[in-house]
Write an enzyme that holds these catalytic residues in place. Structure first.
Site, mmCIF file in Angstrom:
data_model
loop_
_atom_site.group_PDB
_atom_site.id
_atom_site.type_symbol
_atom_site.label_atom_id
_atom_site.label_comp_id
_atom_site.label_asym_id
_atom_site.label_seq_id
_atom_site.Cartn_x
_atom_site.Cartn_y
_atom_site.Cartn_z
ATOM 1 C CE1 TYR A 92 0.989 -5.572 8.759
ATOM 2 C CE2 TYR A 92 2.077 -6.036 6.676
ATOM 3 C CZ TYR A 92 1.916 -6.294 8.023
ATOM 4 O OH TYR A 92 2.668 -7.260 8.622
ATOM 5 C CG ASP A 93 -6.528 -3.253 6.985
ATOM 6 O OD1 ASP A 93 -5.966 -4.011 6.185
ATOM 7 O OD2 ASP A 93 -7.683 -2.827 6.831
ATOM 8 C CG HIS A 115 7.255 -7.217 6.886
ATOM 9 N ND1 HIS A 115 6.725 -8.486 6.820
ATOM 10 C CD2 HIS A 115 6.355 -6.480 7.581
ATOM 11 C CE1 HIS A 115 5.558 -8.508 7.435
ATOM 12 N NE2 HIS A 115 5.313 -7.307 7.913
ATOM 13 N N GLY A 139 4.749 9.033 2.928
ATOM 14 C CA GLY A 139 5.224 9.955 1.904
ATOM 15 C C GLY A 139 4.992 9.476 0.476
ATOM 16 C CB VAL A 168 -0.745 1.421 3.342
ATOM 17 C CG1 VAL A 168 0.152 1.969 2.228
ATOM 18 C CG2 VAL A 168 -0.980 2.495 4.396
ATOM 19 N N GLY A 169 -2.714 -0.578 0.972
ATOM 20 C CA GLY A 169 -2.648 -1.813 0.200
ATOM 21 C C GLY A 169 -3.082 -2.986 1.039
ATOM 22 C CB ILE A 224 12.387 21.411 21.144
ATOM 23 C CG1 ILE A 224 11.787 21.191 22.535
ATOM 24 C CG2 ILE A 224 13.591 22.350 21.226
ATOM 25 C CD1 ILE A 224 12.762 20.598 23.549
ATOM 26 C CG ASP A 282 3.161 2.154 3.837
ATOM 27 O OD1 ASP A 282 3.497 1.913 2.661
ATOM 28 O OD2 ASP A 282 2.915 1.250 4.659
ATOM 29 C CG ASP A 341 4.421 23.949 22.010
ATOM 30 O OD1 ASP A 341 5.498 23.415 21.670
ATOM 31 O OD2 ASP A 341 3.841 24.800 21.322
#
Lengths: 660, 660
Positions: B407-408, B462, B321, B404-405, B613, B319, B473
Site C-alpha cells: 500500500y502507498d 480489509h 509500530g 508499507v509493502g 490535553i 504499520d 494547544d
C-alpha cells in the site's frame, strides 16, 4: 428589473440567431434565445396583454422522452425530436401549465393548476415587492422612529412556507429590511422587528407589523469589498497560476463536452441550474462508450432556520423551487471564481415577460490539477533499485455559483479519468443574522438560537440540505439498487484463532420502500448495478455512491417545514424513473404542503429491480455559526462521489500516459 | 541491505556536516546525520561488537519537555535545551531502551524491556529474512513441485500479531512469497499455501508449512510500469502545470516553515514519519502569533484483513509500530508525486547498525492552487450593478508518501490561510490479494473473504484505521474538550407555529471517560477550547474537528486484533498530556497484547478539564475491493479538518489581497 438597454440588445441579438442554422443540435440543449422569443410570442398571442395579466414564472425545455433521446444518440442521422417547452405562467392570478411545441409553433397543452403551492418567484416580482416598503407610510414611520435613513434601507422577499393553515394563502412573501449606510453588506445589518407581507399578485403590502425595536448592528467590520477595506491587509502571496501551454484537452461542440474518455452534455435550467446529461465514458477494453448518468442536477435545497422568534420561525426556504437555483446563478469572475485555464459559457432564462435574458459566464469549465496523485506505487522489493510509477491526477470541473440572496453555493461537477464523478458544493457568502440587544455573551440567559458573532448580531443556526436527482443509467437503463451491508461475523469455528471478521451481505431493493436509507448508523455501500451485465469475472457491473460525511434532519417529522421537506428524511432514495418526478419538494414548492414530494411518490412503492431507476441523494450541513463567519464566510465544502465498482474489468487509468 | 557504496557516501558526508555550525537550531529538529553517528558511536562503545550482538531498531529524538520548548521559543537567546536521543536496541536478543545525551556525549539511562511486544522491524532484518527462503530445501522443493522458477520468487515478512498465546512468542515473522516472472507486480502473484516462520533473532526459518497448492495468478495484466505496458494507451492530456513566476511564498529556515500567517516546524521520525510541531498562526487583530497545534502526526495505522484461511487470519498489521511509517517513507518523484512548484526535503534515519541513512526528497512542500474559492459573494441588491468579491484559495501542503509493502499512503498536511489545518490520506498502490482456484464468480459458493478481481485473484476485504495524535494547544496549553451536541427541541409553546427546532448543548468533558466518542449516530461538534480566554463577544476560543466521513471497527471487541487495536474503538479520545503516550498501539506494537494502548491509558480517567490535553482521532476505511483496484488502485481519500471556531474575532481572511 431588467434595464431597457439590455432588452434592446437581446432583441437585436435574436435576429442574428434566427439566421444561424442549428448545426450543433442536441435534443437536451437548453432553450436558445430565439426559442425563448418564439415561446414568448406564441404564449402572449394566446393570452394577449390587452386581455390578460400574464407573467412567465418558468420557461424551460420540455425534454423528450429518454427513449427518444437515446435512439437519437445512437443514430445521429434520424430526424431531430420535436423541441418543446414547459411554461408555468401566472395568468390573471392563476397558475397555468402550458406546453409549447416549437416545430408546430403552437400550444399543444394548457391547464390550470389549482393545487397547493405556487411557482418560482421571478427576480422582477421580488424587485417590485422590495421597492414597496419605501413608500409605505407605516414603514416610513417605523424607519423614522428608529432614527434610520430611508434611502439607506433595502428590503428582501422571503417565502413564507406553510404552517398548517387550512385555507390556501394568497401568493405572498414576507418582507424584511436591512440597512446599508456605510457598508455594502446589508445582510449583516437587519432592521429587526418589522415584518411586512406582500401580495405578489396585487403587488402591494397587505400586512404590516412593527413588533419591537432592536438595535441595527453597526456597519463597522461588515464591509468586504477590497476597495473599501482599510489596512492592514494580510501579506500578499506571490502569484500561483495554472498554465496549459498547448491549450485545454477538452472539446466543446455546442453543449456537448468531450474530455479524456468522458463525454457529456451540459445544459442550464432556470430552476435546476447546471444539468449534466448523457454522461458516458469510453471503455478502451470494450472499445465502446458506456452510459453512466442519464441526468444529474440539484433537485431541491432546503434551508430551515432554527429561530422561533416571530420574524424568523417561518424561514425554511426551498431555494431551488422557490427562488430558482438557475435564476440565482450569476456570472463568474474570470481568474478568481475559476482558474486562468477555464473557459466560460453563457446561459439564458426567461424574464417575467417571457423574453430571454442572457447571463454571461454562468459556467466555467477547466482542467483541475491540484498536485494530487491518481495512482502510484514504489516497489521496494529490490532496495537497490527502487521502481516508482506515479500518475498525477488531472480532472475536469464544470462549475456554477448560485447566490441565493445571502448564501453563495459553489457547485462543482468533477469528472475523473478513473471514471469517478465527484460532486461538491462549497458554501460561502453571508450568514442570515438576527439583530439583538446583546453585545456580549455574558448578557445572554435564554436560547438566542445562534451565536453572538458580532455586537448586536446573532448568527442563527440553520441547516442546508441539497437533494440531488441522479438518474444513473449504469451501462444501460435497466438497473438495480444494491445495499451492500458490512456485517460482523462471529467465528464459532474453533479451528480459527480469530473470533470475528466482517463480510458483505448484498441486498437488492425490490421496491421503493426498501430503498430508503438513513446513512451513518450502519456501514453500507450503496450500489447501482446493471443486473443484466457482468464483468468477465462475473461481478455485477456497477457504480457506488460514496458520501463525504452524512447529515440528517433534526426537525420533528410532524413539523410543518419537515412535512414539506420530507424528502430529506432519508439520505438516499431510489424511485422508478418517471419523467415528471424531478423536483423532490414538488413542482410548486412555494407554500407547498408536502403532497407532491419524493416522499409521497416513494409511497407508491413501485418495483425498482432491473428497471430504469433514479437515485436521490441528500447531503446536508448543520451550521452553528462562529465568529469566523463574520462578515463573510470562509468556504465550507460537502459532497459525494459516484465511483465505478466493477464497472471496468480493471483499473481504467492504468494506461494513462503521464505528462512529460 | 544498504549497498556499501551508499554507506561510504554517508561517511564522507558526515564529516562535512560536523564542520557546519547549527545555525538553524530548533529543539524539535530531527536528529542530524552527525548526531546519528555520535549516538551510534556512544552506544557501540558501551556495547562493543566484539562482545554484544547489537542492532538499532529505532533511533529518534528524545524531545525536550513542552515547557522547555515553549520557553526556548519565547526567548530564542536562552541556551539550547540538551539534545537527547531515544534508542531502542536489540542487544543479545533482548530489547533495550537507551537514552543518549549528545551534550554529555554519553548514555544517561538504559533499561531492559521485558514486557510483551517487540520493537519496530528494521528494513535490513526483513531483507535478510526474505532471502532465507531461496536456500531453504523444503521451500525449494515446494516451488519446484509447483513448477515455478526459484529465481523469480520474492518473499515478504509479515508481522504475526497475537492470538491469545499465553507464552511469549519469540521475535518472529511469517514469510509469504510471490512470483515475478514477467511482471514487477509480484503483489498480484501470491504463491498461496506456503507459510514459513522466521526467527528474527536467530535469522532462520523455524517453521515451514505447505498446506495446499493453489494456482499462481498469471502475470497478464499485472504490469504497471509505463515502459512495460502495451498499447493502446489512453489519450494523453495536454500539459497542465502550475507556475509561480515570482517563486513560492513560503520560507524555510532549517526545519521551520513560514507561509502566509502560519509558522510551524517540520520533522521526521522513523516511526511516525512526518511530524508537524508548534504550529501557530499570526492574528492580525491581536498582532501576535497564537498557538494551535503543539504536535501532530500519525500515531498508529491498523490494517486488519477479513480472511480466516490459515495463511491469512493473522494479518492485522500495525504499520506504524511494526514497520515504521517513517521507515516506509520513500523518495517522492518530482513533477509527479508533487507539482512543479514543490520543494523537497530529505530525511535521515538510523540503519540497523545505527549509522544514518539519507532518504532524499521524502517531503515535498508546495502551494496548492486547485481553482477553489476561499470566500466569495455576489451582491445583487441592485441588479444593475452586480458587485462581486472573490478570493481564490491557495493553501500550503506538506506531503510524504509511506509505502508499507503493497500500500502507498499519501499523507498531506494542508494549511489554509483561514486557519484550518486539513489532514488527508490518499490510499493507492497494490491490494493484498489471495490466490484461488476460482476464475469466475459463478464457481464460488463459499465466503471467499473478498472479490474475485482477476482470474485466480481474490482482493481480500480489509480495513485501514489511521489514528492521529493531535496535541492541540489552542491559544495556550490549558484546553478543555467540549462536545457540542445538536439536540431537537420539541416546541410546546402554542404561541409558535413551529413544532421543533434544534439547539446546541455544550458539555465539557471532565475526565477521559467522558471524552470517548463514537461518531455517526448523533450530530455532535467536537471542540478544543481554551477556557481561560474568550473573544470580545464572550465566546470560548476554540478549534473544531471536522471529520470527512466516519468509519468504526467491525471486529468483535474480544477478538485479539481488536484487543490490540482497542484505540480504534472510538473515533475520538482525549487524554491528559503525557510525553510518553505517543503510540496509540503501544511502544512495542509487534506482537503486542493491548496492555499499552490509548484505550488502557484512558482508563486512568484523568482530569482533562482546563489541562494540557491531547486529541486522538481515528479515520477509517472499509475496503471491499473491486476490479478497478487491479492491478494498481486509483487513489481513495479520507481526512479531517481542524477548523477555527471563535478562535478569531472575525473572518481572518477578509483582508487577504486577491492576486492581481
Amino acid at each position: 428589473m431588467v434595464p431597457a438597454s439590455k432588452t434592446i440588445f437581446f432583441t437585436l441579438l435574436l435576429h442574428i440567431f434566427f439566421l444561424i442554422p442549428s448545426h450543433q443540435y442536441h435534443p437536451l440543449d437548453s432553450l436558445t434565445p430565439s426559442e425563448f422569443t418564439q415561446i414568448q410570442s406564441i404564449v402572449t398571442k394566446a393570452y394577449p396583454k390587452s386581455t390578460y395579466n400574464l407573467t412567465f414564472q418558468y420557461v424551460g425545455l420540455k425534454e423528450p422522452t429518454k427513449q427518444t433521446v437515446l435512439s437519437w444518440l445512437r443514430n445521429e442521422t434520424t430526424t431531430n425530436p420535436p423541441r418543446q417547452a414547459f411554461v408555468v405562467a401566472r395568468i390573471d392570478h392563476q397558475t397555468h401549465e402550458i406546453i409549447v411545441d416549437l416545430s408546430l409553433q403552437g400550444i399543444t397543452s394548457k391547464k390550470t393548476y389549482n393545487g397547493y403551492g405556487y411557482p418560482l418567484l421571478t427576480g422582477e416580482e421580488q424587485e417590485d415587492a422590495n421597492k414597496l416598503a419605501s413608500t409605505y407610510p407605516l414603514f416610513v414611520a417605523s424607519i423614522s422612529k428608529r432614527g434610520l435613513k430611508l434611502e439607506e434601507v433595502v428590503c428582501g422577499s422571503f417565502t413564507v412556507g406553510w404552517f398548517g393553515e387550512e385555507r390556501k394563502n394568497k401568493r405572498i412573501v414576507k418582507m424584511m429590511c436591512y440597512y446599508l449606510d456605510g457598508t455594502l453588506n446589508a445582510d449583516m445589518r437587519p432592521i429587526e422587528g418589522i415584518t411586512m407581507t406582500v401580495d405578489l399578485d396585487e403587488m402591494k403590502i397587505i400586512q404590516f407589523r412593527d413588533r419591537i425595536i432592536v438595535p441595527v448592528p453597526k456597519s463597522d467590520g461588515t464591509e468586504y469589498r477590497e476597495s473599501k477595506l482599510k489596512p492592514p491587509f494580510r501579506p500578499s502571496l506571490k502569484r500561483t497560476t495554472v498554465v496549459q501551454p498547448d491549450g485545454p484537452s477538452f472539446n466543446i461542440v455546442g453543449s456537448q463536452i468531450r474530455w479524456a474518455d468522458w463525454e457529456f452534455h451540459l445544459s442550464f435550467d432556470a430552476r435546476a441550474g447546471m444539468i449534466i446529461s448523457v454522461a458516458s465514458i469510453y471503455d478502451p477494453e470494450k472499445q465502446q462508450s458506456r452510459q453512466v448518468l442519464y441526468k444529474g442536477h440539484v433537485s431541491e435545497l432546503f434551508v430551515p432556520y432554527m429561530d422561533l422568534t416571530e420574524e424568523w420561525y417561518y424561514r425554511s426556504f426551498f431555494d431551488v423551487g422557490e427562488y430558482g437555483y438557475g435564476l440565482s446563478s450569476l456570472p463568474l469572475e474570470p481568474l478568481r471564481d475559476c482558474p486562468p485555464n477555464a473557459v466560460f459559457m453563457d446561459a439564458y432564462f426567461a424574464k417575467n415577460d417571457g423574453m430571454p435574458l442572457k447571463m454571461p459566464n454562468v459556467f466555467c469549465i477547466f482542467e483541475r490539477y491540484a498536485g494530487d496523485v491518481m495512482w502510484r506505487h514504489t516497489e521496494a522489493t529490490d532496495p537497490e533499485k527502487l521502481i516508482r510509477e506515479v500518475r498525477p491526477e488531472v480532472s475536469l470541473v464544470v462549475r456554477t455559483v448560485s447566490t441565493v440572496g445571502n448564501y453563495d453555493y459553489i457547485n462543482d461537477w468533477e469528472f475523473k479519468q478513473s471514471g469517478s464523478i465527484k460532486v461538491t458544493v462549497g458554501l460561502t457568502g453571508m450568514l442570515e443574522v438576527r439583530g439583538t440587544n446583546y453585545t456580549h455573551k455574558d448578557q445572554i440567559e435564554e436560547d438566542v438560537y445562534g451565536t453572538l458573532i458580532a455586537e448586536n448580531t446573532i448568527g442563527v443556526r440553520h441547516d442546508h440540505f441539497l437533494t440531488y436527482r441522479l438518474d444513473l443509467d449504469v451501462d444501460g437503463d435497466a438497473n438495480s439498487f444494491v445495499k451492500s451491508k458490512l456485517r460482523t461475523v462471529r467465528v464459532n469455528d474453533h479451528g480459527s484463532p480469530r473470533k470475528s471478521y466482517w463480510t458483505v451481505d448484498r441486498e437488492t431493493a425490490r421496491t421503493e420502500s426498501a430503498a430508503r436509507i438513513k446513512l451513518g448508523s450502519e456501514p453500507v455501500d450503496l450500489l447501482f448495478v446493471n443486473p443484466n451485465k457482468k464483468t468477465k469475472m462475473g461481478n455485477l457491473i456497477g457504480y457506488r455512491l460514496v458520501p463525504y460525511g452524512v447529515v440528517g434532519p433534526l426537525l420533528s417529522d410532524d413539523d410543518y417545514p419537515q412535512i414539506r421537506a420530507a424528502f430529506t428524511n432519508y439520505n438516499a432514495w431510489v424511485t422508478a424513473y418517471n419523467i415528471s418526478e424531478k423536483w423532490a419538494g414538488g413542482l410548486y414548492a412555494d407554500q407547498s404542503r408536502g403532497d407532491d414530494t419524493l416522499s409521497v411518490w416513494s409511497k407508491r412503492n413501485r418495483s425498482i429491480e432491473n428497471k430504469d431507476i433514479v437515485l436521490w441523494y441528500t447531503l446536508g450541513f448543520h451550521h452553528v455559526p462562529c465568529q469566523e463567519d463574520f462578515p463573510v464566510m470562509p468556504t465550507f465544502n460537502g459532497g459525494f462521489e459516484l465511483r465505478p465498482s466493477n464497472f471496468f474489468e480493471s483499473n481504467p487509468v492504468l494506461k494513462v500516459v503521464p505528462p512529460s
